[in-house]
Design a protein around this motif. Structure first.
Motif, short mmCIF file in Angstrom:
data_model
loop_
_atom_site.label_atom_id
_atom_site.label_comp_id
_atom_site.label_asym_id
_atom_site.label_seq_id
_atom_site.Cartn_x
_atom_site.Cartn_y
_atom_site.Cartn_z
N ASN A 14 0.81 -1.22 0.00
CA ASN A 14 0.00 0.00 0.00
C ASN A 14 0.84 1.27 0.00
O ASN A 14 0.32 2.37 -0.14
N MET A 15 2.15 1.14 0.16
CA MET A 15 3.05 2.29 0.13
C MET A 15 3.48 2.63 -1.30
O MET A 15 4.21 3.61 -1.50
N TYR A 16 3.03 1.88 -2.26
CA TYR A 16 3.50 2.04 -3.64
C TYR A 16 2.35 2.47 -4.54
O TYR A 16 1.28 1.87 -4.54
N GLN A 17 2.61 3.50 -5.33
CA GLN A 17 1.58 4.05 -6.20
C GLN A 17 1.61 3.45 -7.61
O GLN A 17 0.61 3.49 -8.32
N TYR A 18 2.75 2.92 -8.00
CA TYR A 18 2.91 2.46 -9.37
C TYR A 18 3.42 1.03 -9.38
O TYR A 18 4.35 0.69 -8.64
N TRP A 19 2.85 0.23 -10.27
CA TRP A 19 3.17 -1.19 -10.35
C TRP A 19 3.34 -1.63 -11.80
O TRP A 19 2.65 -1.12 -12.70
N GLY A 20 4.25 -2.57 -11.99
CA GLY A 20 4.32 -3.23 -13.27
C GLY A 20 3.34 -4.38 -13.34
O GLY A 20 2.62 -4.67 -12.38
N GLN A 21 3.33 -5.06 -14.47
CA GLN A 21 2.38 -6.14 -14.70
C GLN A 21 2.87 -7.47 -14.13
O GLN A 21 2.10 -8.43 -14.03
N GLY A 22 4.14 -7.53 -13.77
CA GLY A 22 4.71 -8.73 -13.18
C GLY A 22 5.41 -9.61 -14.20
O GLY A 22 5.08 -9.61 -15.39
N THR A 23 6.38 -10.35 -13.73
CA THR A 23 7.08 -11.34 -14.55
C THR A 23 7.20 -12.62 -13.73
O THR A 23 7.53 -12.59 -12.55
N ARG A 24 6.90 -13.73 -14.37
CA ARG A 24 6.83 -15.01 -13.64
C ARG A 24 8.20 -15.66 -13.58
O ARG A 24 8.91 -15.77 -14.58
N VAL A 25 8.52 -16.11 -12.38
CA VAL A 25 9.76 -16.86 -12.13
C VAL A 25 9.37 -18.24 -11.61
O VAL A 25 8.63 -18.34 -10.63
N THR A 26 9.87 -19.25 -12.28
CA THR A 26 9.61 -20.63 -11.86
C THR A 26 10.94 -21.33 -11.65
O THR A 26 11.77 -21.37 -12.57
N VAL A 27 11.12 -21.87 -10.46
CA VAL A 27 12.35 -22.59 -10.13
C VAL A 27 12.01 -24.06 -9.96
O VAL A 27 11.23 -24.43 -9.08
#
Length: 127
Positions: free
Chosen positions: A112-125
């Motif tokens: 909630n402290m962040y105003q801007y977000w990316g769409q995300g990138t998936r990491v699978t290990v």
């Protein structure tokens, strides 16, 4: 206004490495704190690492465990998360976020402290 785009995710074996990038457009990237969060299935989004506007101060969650390094290049409006010694429990969608609040990083540990977000990138290990 800041627009963020993550890249660099993918499938990697246990012990491998990935470097995530967060490229920003907009006027205020160089004055914003940048963090990487991750969200595993059915879990809350949690902070992994944060860096202040200058790059001089960083924060790492215990989960980063000395394996991850956050950095930024304000001249190229890009932030990075170098992830080494990856484990299956690092599997998640990783999000880059920017905060315009003028506070120290320890006040910026929750989404909630962040105003801007990316769409995300998936990491699978894989194990």
């Amino acid at each position: 206004q800041v627009q963020l785009v993550e890249s660099g995710g993918g499938l990697v074996q246990t012990g491998g490495s990935l470097k995530l990038s967060c490229t920003a457009s907009g006027r205020h990237f160089s004055s914003a704190a940048i963090s990487w969060f991750r969200q595993a299935p059915e879990k809350e989004r949690q902070i992994v690492a944060a860096i202040d506007w200058s790059g001089d101060t960083t924060y790492y969650a215990d989960s980063a465990g000395g394996r991850f390094t956050i950095s930024r290049d304000n001249s190229n409006n890009t932030a990075y998360l170098q992830m080494n010694s990856l484990k299956p429990e690092d599997t998640a969608v990783y999000y880059c976020a920017a905060s315009s609040f003028p506070w120290g990083l320890r006040s910026l540990l929750t989404p909630n402290m962040y105003q801007y977000w990316g769409q995300g990138t998936r990491v699978t290990v894989s194990s």
